[in-house]
Design a protein around this motif. Structure first.
Motif, PDB file in Angstrom:
ATOM      1  N   VAL A  72     106.048  21.059 116.820  1.00 51.16           N
ATOM      2  CA  VAL A  72     107.372  21.441 116.349  1.00 51.16           C
ATOM      3  C   VAL A  72     107.897  20.337 115.430  1.00 51.16           C
ATOM      4  O   VAL A  72     107.691  19.145 115.693  1.00 51.16           O
ATOM      5  CB  VAL A  72     108.340  21.701 117.526  1.00 51.16           C
ATOM      6  CG1 VAL A  72     108.510  20.479 118.407  1.00 51.16           C
ATOM      7  CG2 VAL A  72     109.681  22.214 117.022  1.00 51.16           C
ATOM      8  N   SER A  73     108.558  20.747 114.357  1.00 52.98           N
ATOM      9  CA  SER A  73     109.125  19.776 113.416  1.00 52.98           C
ATOM     10  C   SER A  73     110.368  20.389 112.796  1.00 52.98           C
ATOM     11  O   SER A  73     110.655  21.578 112.993  1.00 52.98           O
ATOM     12  CB  SER A  73     108.097  19.397 112.340  1.00 52.98           C
ATOM     13  OG  SER A  73     107.718  20.540 111.592  1.00 52.98           O
ATOM     14  N   ARG A  74     111.089  19.596 112.039  1.00 52.90           N
ATOM     15  CA  ARG A  74     112.296  20.113 111.411  1.00 52.90           C
ATOM     16  C   ARG A  74     112.558  19.387 110.104  1.00 52.90           C
ATOM     17  O   ARG A  74     112.147  18.239 109.922  1.00 52.90           O
ATOM     18  CB  ARG A  74     113.487  19.981 112.361  1.00 52.90           C
ATOM     19  CG  ARG A  74     113.890  18.566 112.711  1.00 52.90           C
ATOM     20  CD  ARG A  74     114.922  18.562 113.840  1.00 52.90           C
ATOM     21  NE  ARG A  74     116.138  19.278 113.467  1.00 52.90           N
ATOM     22  CZ  ARG A  74     117.030  19.746 114.348  1.00 52.90           C
ATOM     23  NH1 ARG A  74     116.825  19.564 115.653  1.00 52.90           N
ATOM     24  NH2 ARG A  74     118.112  20.358 113.935  1.00 52.90           N
ATOM     25  N   ASP A  75     113.259  20.096 109.233  1.00 49.12           N
ATOM     26  CA  ASP A  75     113.717  19.534 107.971  1.00 49.12           C
ATOM     27  C   ASP A  75     115.221  19.782 107.925  1.00 49.12           C
ATOM     28  O   ASP A  75     115.656  20.894 107.603  1.00 49.12           O
ATOM     29  CB  ASP A  75     113.000  20.205 106.796  1.00 49.12           C
ATOM     30  CG  ASP A  75     113.364  19.594 105.456  1.00 49.12           C
ATOM     31  OD1 ASP A  75     114.435  18.973 105.349  1.00 49.12           O
ATOM     32  OD2 ASP A  75     112.587  19.748 104.515  1.00 49.12           O
ATOM     33  N   THR A  80     116.072  23.885 108.676  1.00 50.16           N
ATOM     34  CA  THR A  80     114.920  24.695 109.072  1.00 50.16           C
ATOM     35  C   THR A  80     114.080  23.957 110.107  1.00 50.16           C
ATOM     36  O   THR A  80     113.898  22.741 110.023  1.00 50.16           O
ATOM     37  CB  THR A  80     114.051  25.032 107.845  1.00 50.16           C
ATOM     38  OG1 THR A  80     114.837  25.775 106.909  1.00 50.16           O
ATOM     39  CG2 THR A  80     112.843  25.864 108.230  1.00 50.16           C
ATOM     40  N   VAL A  81     113.582  24.736 111.074  1.00 51.19           N
ATOM     41  CA  VAL A  81     112.672  24.216 112.091  1.00 51.19           C
ATOM     42  C   VAL A  81     111.352  24.960 111.961  1.00 51.19           C
ATOM     43  O   VAL A  81     111.331  26.144 111.601  1.00 51.19           O
ATOM     44  CB  VAL A  81     113.263  24.429 113.496  1.00 51.19           C
ATOM     45  CG1 VAL A  81     112.282  24.008 114.562  1.00 51.19           C
ATOM     46  CG2 VAL A  81     114.547  23.642 113.660  1.00 51.19           C
ATOM     47  N   TYR A  82     110.283  24.256 112.263  1.00 47.67           N
ATOM     48  CA  TYR A  82     108.946  24.825 112.114  1.00 47.67           C
ATOM     49  C   TYR A  82     108.173  24.749 113.429  1.00 47.67           C
ATOM     50  O   TYR A  82     108.441  23.901 114.284  1.00 47.67           O
ATOM     51  CB  TYR A  82     108.159  24.066 111.043  1.00 47.67           C
ATOM     52  CG  TYR A  82     108.854  23.983 109.713  1.00 47.67           C
ATOM     53  CD1 TYR A  82     109.618  22.876 109.372  1.00 47.67           C
ATOM     54  CD2 TYR A  82     108.757  25.034 108.797  1.00 47.67           C
ATOM     55  CE1 TYR A  82     110.271  22.802 108.150  1.00 47.67           C
ATOM     56  CE2 TYR A  82     109.410  24.968 107.575  1.00 47.67           C
ATOM     57  CZ  TYR A  82     110.158  23.845 107.260  1.00 47.67           C
ATOM     58  OH  TYR A  82     110.799  23.782 106.051  1.00 47.67           O
ATOM     59  N   LEU A  83     107.213  25.631 113.563  1.00 41.83           N
ATOM     60  CA  LEU A  83     106.277  25.565 114.679  1.00 41.83           C
ATOM     61  C   LEU A  83     104.881  25.791 114.109  1.00 41.83           C
ATOM     62  O   LEU A  83     104.541  26.903 113.703  1.00 41.83           O
ATOM     63  CB  LEU A  83     106.593  26.617 115.747  1.00 41.83           C
ATOM     64  CG  LEU A  83     105.729  26.534 116.996  1.00 41.83           C
ATOM     65  CD1 LEU A  83     106.039  25.248 117.779  1.00 41.83           C
ATOM     66  CD2 LEU A  83     105.949  27.751 117.900  1.00 41.83           C
TER      67      LEU A  83
END
Length: 128
Positions: A72-75, A80-83
């Protein structure tokens, strides 16, 4: 109006990868913990925790079933969050939801009842 919109789901073979995105609008979540949950299409199944991330991105936690495979990460600049999902297995098949806590400086959590905003979900199907 606050909205969380997931994208990136689809059909992939076992062993493959997908990257889910969750774009927020209506307010900024740069100071809020966010999480990913999933709901498998099995009778009686409840929504289960997948991953969560602190507002800074400095703390992340994962369900044991995805640890080492999902990231999991985010910008925060993009809200926005990513998986990132690697080494996908058929048992990862589910509708994936992102969620956000409304309080600033909220802690990342595995408990879905602590999240105030939810996306509509994106289907991930992993074929064997």
């Amino acid at each position: 109006q606050v909205q969380l919109v997931e994208s990136g789901g689809g059909l992939v073979q076992a062993g493959g990868s997908l990257r889910l995105s969750c774009a927020a609008s209506g307010r900024t979540f740069s100071r809020n913990a966010m999480g990913w949950f999933r709901l498998r299409q099995t009778p009686g199944k409840k929504r289960e925790f997948v991953a969560t991330i602190s507002w800074s991105g400095g703390s992340t936690y994962y369900a044991d079933s995805v640890k080492g495979r999902f990231t999991v990460s985010r910008d925060n600049a993009k809200n926005t969050v990513y998986l990132q999902m690697n080494s996908l297995k058929p048992e990862d098949t589910a509708v994936y939801y992102c969620a956000a806590r409304s309080a600033y400086d909220s802690d990342p959590s595995q408990y879905d009842y602590l999240y105030d905003y939810w996306g509509q979900g994106t289907q991930v199907t992993v074929s064997s």
